[in-house]
Motif scaffolding. Sequence first.
Motif, PDB file in Angstrom:
ATOM      1  N   LEU A 160      12.425  54.714  15.614  1.00  0.00           N
ATOM      2  CA  LEU A 160      12.060  53.521  16.387  1.00  0.00           C
ATOM      3  C   LEU A 160      13.288  52.676  16.728  1.00  0.00           C
ATOM      4  CD1 LEU A 160       8.756  52.480  14.623  1.00  0.00           C
ATOM      5  CD2 LEU A 160       9.015  52.888  17.076  1.00  0.00           C
ATOM      6  N   LEU A 181       6.533  56.273  26.713  1.00  0.00           N
ATOM      7  CA  LEU A 181       7.980  56.180  26.888  1.00  0.00           C
ATOM      8  C   LEU A 181       8.429  56.808  28.204  1.00  0.00           C
ATOM      9  CD1 LEU A 181       9.090  56.897  23.229  1.00  0.00           C
ATOM     10  CD2 LEU A 181       9.483  54.802  24.512  1.00  0.00           C
ATOM     11  N   GLN A 221      17.802  52.855  22.858  1.00  0.00           N
ATOM     12  CA  GLN A 221      17.866  53.641  24.095  1.00  0.00           C
ATOM     13  C   GLN A 221      17.105  52.964  25.231  1.00  0.00           C
ATOM     14  OE1 GLN A 221      19.581  56.534  24.775  1.00  0.00           O
ATOM     15  NE2 GLN A 221      18.892  56.171  26.859  1.00  0.00           N
ATOM     16  N   PHE A 222      15.901  52.451  24.918  1.00  0.00           N
ATOM     17  CA  PHE A 222      15.123  51.768  25.953  1.00  0.00           C
ATOM     18  C   PHE A 222      15.840  50.492  26.391  1.00  0.00           C
ATOM     19  CE2 PHE A 222      11.651  48.914  27.359  1.00  0.00           C
ATOM     20  CZ  PHE A 222      11.168  49.684  28.404  1.00  0.00           C
ATOM     21  N   SER A 241       2.404  58.506  22.814  1.00  0.00           N
ATOM     22  CA  SER A 241       3.740  57.919  22.635  1.00  0.00           C
ATOM     23  C   SER A 241       4.720  58.492  23.645  1.00  0.00           C
ATOM     24  CB  SER A 241       4.249  58.147  21.207  1.00  0.00           C
ATOM     25  OG  SER A 241       4.563  59.510  20.983  1.00  0.00           O
ATOM     26  N   ASN A 268      16.249  53.783  17.202  1.00  0.00           N
ATOM     27  CA  ASN A 268      16.940  54.494  18.276  1.00  0.00           C
ATOM     28  C   ASN A 268      16.191  54.399  19.596  1.00  0.00           C
ATOM     29  OD1 ASN A 268      19.341  55.645  17.033  1.00  0.00           O
ATOM     30  ND2 ASN A 268      17.932  56.822  15.768  1.00  0.00           N
ATOM     31  N   VAL A 269      14.855  54.415  19.538  1.00  0.00           N
ATOM     32  CA  VAL A 269      14.059  54.260  20.764  1.00  0.00           C
ATOM     33  C   VAL A 269      14.329  52.911  21.406  1.00  0.00           C
ATOM     34  CG1 VAL A 269      11.714  53.849  21.608  1.00  0.00           C
ATOM     35  CG2 VAL A 269      12.205  55.884  20.267  1.00  0.00           C
ATOM     36  N   LEU A 321      12.154  61.206  20.821  1.00  0.00           N
ATOM     37  CA  LEU A 321      12.698  60.598  19.601  1.00  0.00           C
ATOM     38  C   LEU A 321      11.636  60.387  18.524  1.00  0.00           C
ATOM     39  CD1 LEU A 321      15.291  57.952  20.854  1.00  0.00           C
ATOM     40  CD2 LEU A 321      15.699  59.628  19.068  1.00  0.00           C
ATOM     41  N   LEU A 322      10.523  59.779  18.896  1.00  0.00           N
ATOM     42  CA  LEU A 322       9.492  59.471  17.903  1.00  0.00           C
ATOM     43  C   LEU A 322       8.804  60.732  17.394  1.00  0.00           C
ATOM     44  CD1 LEU A 322       7.792  56.244  19.331  1.00  0.00           C
ATOM     45  CD2 LEU A 322       9.572  56.452  17.593  1.00  0.00           C
ATOM     46  N   SER A 347      17.725  60.900  15.566  1.00  0.00           N
ATOM     47  CA  SER A 347      16.676  60.166  14.857  1.00  0.00           C
ATOM     48  C   SER A 347      16.627  60.504  13.375  1.00  0.00           C
ATOM     49  CB  SER A 347      15.319  60.447  15.509  1.00  0.00           C
ATOM     50  OG  SER A 347      14.978  61.812  15.386  1.00  0.00           O
ATOM     51  N   ALA A 379      14.604  59.906  25.152  1.00  0.00           N
ATOM     52  CA  ALA A 379      13.757  58.772  24.760  1.00  0.00           C
ATOM     53  C   ALA A 379      12.343  59.221  24.403  1.00  0.00           C
ATOM     54  CB  ALA A 379      13.716  57.749  25.893  1.00  0.00           C
ATOM     55  N   ALA A 409      17.838  64.312  20.424  1.00  0.00           N
ATOM     56  CA  ALA A 409      16.919  63.326  19.859  1.00  0.00           C
ATOM     57  C   ALA A 409      16.654  63.619  18.383  1.00  0.00           C
ATOM     58  CB  ALA A 409      15.607  63.322  20.644  1.00  0.00           C
TER      59      ALA A 409
END
Length: 511
Positions: free
Chosen positions: A398, A208, A404-405, A204, A400-401, A61-62, A116, A58, A112
């Motif tokens: 985003l 997360l 996942q979140f 970021s 995927n974030v 990812l970004l 992503s 997580a 990740a």
Amino acid sequence: MEKSSNKWFALVAMSLGVFMGLLDVTVVNVALPTMQKAFNEPFTQLQWVLNAYTLVFAVTLLIVSKMGDMYGRKKIFLASLILFVIASVVNGFAPSLLVLNIGRGVQAIGGAGMMSLSMALVASNFDGKQRGLALGILGSVIGLSSASGPLVGGLLVDAFGWESIFFINLPVGIIAVLMTIRFVNETPSYGRDQKIDFMGMILSAATLFSAVYGLIQKETNLDWAWTNPKVGGWLLLAVVLLIAFIFVESKVKNPMMNLKMFKNINFVGSVIVAFALGAGIYAFNTYLTVLMQNYIGWSAFDTGIRQLALSVWSLILGPIVGILGNKFSRKWMIVAGLLISGAGFLYLIGQLSPTMGYAQLWPTLVMIGIANGIVNPVLNSAGIEGVAPQEMGMASGLLNVFRQFGTSFGVVILGLVEANRYAEVINDHAASINLPDKLTHALIDAGPFSGHEIAFSEAISKAPFAAELQKIVMQAFNKGMIQICYVAGAVVLIGAIGAAVFMRENKKITE
């Protein structure tokens, strides 16, 4: 012709990477009991084999999404793929739990990057109606990999031991690396001359980390209050860091994330759907597996076989939905898919009982599987519609974030719902069978998962109240599952409303 076929070989390469990356999120579940014996560690420590991957996945990812946008998505995807394979081999040879946990964290960085950037690479390697089909196929792979973990893990662990769930990534990874080098087209390096927004990346990642770690703390300690500093403190820190991140990104010349993306109302709707998909369907699958293995009594392999009724729809529907998404409204396809999953949850409510079998369960598996097979593929293509080419990597990251979140959030919330209802039923019925207070507290403290092991242990089975106690524990879990179904149904309903309100109709697609 050769150029056209290269596209599809490129899709195979990216699908292999995504399949490995997401499979490793769920495949480890069935290997944990074997790992526990191998390392001789308490189960609470073994959970970090899962949590280390989830947390790092997580958090990064970004960052890898932005690196792909700046320096070329193929380069970062390939580096992520190689890192994932190397870490997998290290995990297979891990001499201790510490080495395995570290290896899982490194593996998650690679996972990740693959996850992503695959969506953005497909979008840039395909155009027109082929893009919808390709994204549909990738969506089917995403759904299939998430749902087939118990089956694949059960097969590998039973036949070759827990190490095999990592070693299998070596031959698959080598094929994916070679195919990526040969067939995947590189994307432009949109930000090569830009300065890296290190502060944005740090904030970021910290945001997360704080949010997911706080949820993990709550998941592993369900009796802790949300106000406990070890839970609420981390979540509050995440909120503070998020505010700081938004402030920094609004001031930096070349921000890590262009906040203007959230002015795209269609993208906002897609984010809501991604969160609902994770919090409703994927989080529910965790407790569905517990129901099938712990309470109905099927083995990991038998559970995996029966869950094919859920997972096979991703494989069947992905390409079909990808094509249909070019002709019909993706927005209403997503709404329909989420409502079908809600119907599946409601159906299960009427079927739950201590004597339920597969005949009562399979319709719910089919409905949830169809919903996942519809929503995932069109969400990919709908989410990036209207997003600038240079920001497709960040947009897919985003999505995927939030997925996942949403999964992490859903697992915690559904776990709390289950645990609270389970405790209520145990307390309500303990006196009726003269259950000793000490045993009552032990069952409640153990929770619905370990409580089953206590009730069906050899020592308890000899007690005069054993049969009644076991019936009560079964009923307690089922009552909790009923509440879980209501909550999961409400989550997907919110997702359906979000899609209906915010998502826009497809733009006209030409050949």
